[in-house]
Design a protein around this motif. Structure first.
Motif, short mmCIF file in Angstrom:
data_model
loop_
_atom_site.label_atom_id
_atom_site.label_comp_id
_atom_site.label_asym_id
_atom_site.label_seq_id
_atom_site.Cartn_x
_atom_site.Cartn_y
_atom_site.Cartn_z
N ARG A 121 0.82 -1.21 0.00
CA ARG A 121 0.00 0.00 0.00
C ARG A 121 0.86 1.27 0.00
O ARG A 121 0.46 2.29 -0.56
N HIS A 122 2.03 1.21 0.59
CA HIS A 122 2.88 2.41 0.70
C HIS A 122 3.93 2.50 -0.41
O HIS A 122 4.60 3.53 -0.55
N LEU A 123 4.13 1.44 -1.19
CA LEU A 123 5.10 1.47 -2.29
C LEU A 123 4.38 1.79 -3.59
O LEU A 123 3.18 1.51 -3.75
N PRO A 124 5.10 2.38 -4.57
CA PRO A 124 4.50 2.65 -5.88
C PRO A 124 4.08 1.36 -6.56
O PRO A 124 4.58 0.27 -6.24
N ALA A 125 3.17 1.47 -7.52
CA ALA A 125 2.64 0.29 -8.20
C ALA A 125 3.70 -0.43 -9.01
O ALA A 125 3.59 -1.65 -9.24
N ASP A 126 4.78 0.32 -9.48
CA ASP A 126 5.82 -0.33 -10.30
C ASP A 126 6.91 -0.96 -9.44
O ASP A 126 7.97 -1.31 -9.95
N MET A 127 6.68 -1.07 -8.14
CA MET A 127 7.66 -1.71 -7.25
C MET A 127 6.97 -2.88 -6.51
O MET A 127 6.65 -2.78 -5.33
#
Length: 465
Positions: A121-127
């Motif tokens: 939830r706290h990381l970008p979608a590309d990670m």
């Protein structure tokens, strides 16, 4: 006309344990388990989950900062830095997006899943994030694979799990909950054993009263509720003893007061009708007087029934053999089949009255096939008086154990009050035994008396005044 007794209604079968001990222990364990579940839920929701969420924020900030540094560096230096972090172009095949839940390690996997959900939830979608267990036998040796950007290309790097995502205090809380449940069960058992002791004494005393015995007063120094029950039972026992003493005194007084005019009446008849003047009238009158005297004696026998007689150790076979010989002298032959019986304590006069009543009934109503046999079974000395009479069945004889009950075949016999079998049943119960009737094979009735070889310690106590 007496109404037939109604059969007790059966209550629906309950899933609760039958004993009070089991119910109290189950209740205590259930309460402790409920409080521990509530406490554990509060611990996980209000303490552990926020802690894991904060750890995921810190971890995501660290990963985003590392990704930003790799992106800001020149391509060659970025790839060299990623190589030092053991970067890969593809995540290993052993890593998974959604790890399986392990029931034996439920709380460990719960914390892991909460951490992964918060981290994504706290990381970008590309990670994206993947989970890998290093050793299948040890789930605590695991690492995260996260995709970052180095030299303009996505690469996967492995990061070890941080301590905040591991179990912290939950296992201890579970062990503590189980320990508290065991302590609650032990405490409930100790409390109930303390309460059961006076209740067991009360049940034992109540059975003694139902058997015609007079128990010693129950102690009243226990818990308030139990003490109140014991006091009520003692009052009830005293009232029964008073009623029993009053009844015996009344019957004794009535017998004495009636026998005095009966004696005077015998004397008056003898003086008014000299021998030879009217012998048939004198014989009939004396027969009626003898019948009245016999009835009075039966009342006295039922009133006393041997309560005040002190039990003595004796040989029951010898007593039965003496009665068989006495009846034989009167022209009534009883076959006597005896088995060795131990010497035990009983009231000899009361037991002799019991046996004489049964044998007299067999002579009067059975007439033929007279026999007596003795044996030992299950802690009881047993005596069976048998006859070949066909006037009454065993089930009707069971009803005749009630005082003043007489069977249809007794109407032609004068001098009875319907107390004979009631006296026999009462004496048997005073000796910790019973009186039962069975239909004899081939016709007739068997009256079986059981006398306890180990009578109650208070069964010989006289009634309290």
């Amino acid at each position: 006309m007496a109404r037939p007794a109604l059969a007790p209604q059966r209550r629906p079968r309950s899933w609760l344990p039958r004993s009070l001990l089991s119910r109290n222990i189950a209740l205590l364990v259930a309460l402790v388990a409920l409080t521990q579940v509530c406490s554990l839920s509060a611990l996980l929701h209000f303490m552990q989950r926020p802690r894991i969420d904060r750890a995921s924020i810190i971890f995501s900030d660290y990963v985003k900062m590392l990704d930003g540094m790799l992106v800001a560096m020149p391509a060659a230096e970025s790839r060299a830095a990623a190589a030092r972090l053991n970067a890969r172009n593809e995540a290993p095949a052993s890593s998974v997006v959604a790890p399986e839940t392990n029931p034996p390690h439920f709380f460990r996997t719960w914390q892991r899943d909460v951490f992964l959900e918060a981290l994504r939830r706290h990381l970008p979608a590309d990670m994206p994030v993947r989970w890998e267990i290093m050793d299948n036998d040890r789930e605590d040796e695991a690492r995260l694979w996260i995709r970052v950007h180095a030299g303009g290309e996505p690469v996967w790097i492995a990061l070890p799990m941080i301590a905040e995502t591991q179990v912290s205090g939950v296992t201890t809380a579970i062990v503590l909950s189980i320990s508290l449940a065991l302590v609650a069960a032990l405490t409930g058992w100790l409390i109930q054993m303390h309460l059961n002791r006076p209740l067991a004494e009360l049940a034992h005393a109540a059975r003694g009263v139902s058997a015609g015995e007079t128990p010693a007063p129950l102690p009243t120094d226990g818990p308030t509720e139990i003490a109140e029950v014991s006091r009520a039972f003692n009052q009830m026992t005293d009232a029964l003893c008073q009623a029993e003493a009053t009844r015996a005194l009344m019957l004794a007084g009535v017998s004495h007061d009636i026998r005095t005019p009966l004696t005077k009446l015998r004397l008056a008849i003898a003086m008014a009708l000299p021998r030879g003047t009217n012998d048939s009238l004198v014989a009939a009158t004396e027969s009626y007087l003898d019948t009245i005297d016999t009835i009075l004696q039966q009342f006295m026998d039922y009133a006393g029934s041997g309560e005040r007689e002190v039990p003595q150790r004796g040989d029951l076979n010898a007593l039965v053999g003496q009665l068989v010989a006495d009846f034989a002298g009167l022209g009534h032959e009883f076959d006597f089949e005896k088995t060795a019986l131990p010497v035990f304590a009983f009231r000899p006069v009361a037991v002799m009255r019991l046996l004489m009543n049964l044998m007299q009934n067999a002579v009067v109503y059975g007439r033929s096939g007279l026999s007596v046999r003795t044996w030992q079974a299950g802690g009881f000395a047993c005596v069976c008086v048998c006859d070949r009479g066909n006037g009454i069945r065993a089930e009707e004889l069971e009803r005749l154990k009630s005082p003043f009950s007489r069977g249809g075949n007794a109407r032609g016999h004068s001098g009875g009050t319907g107390l004979g079998l009631a006296i026999v049943d009462r004496i048997a119960r005073q000796h910790g035994g019973s009186l039962t009737f069975l239909d004899r094979e081939g016709g007739g009735v068997e009256a079986v008396v059981k006398l306890s070889l180990n009578p109650s310690p208070f069964s010989g106590a006289p009634p309290r005044a």
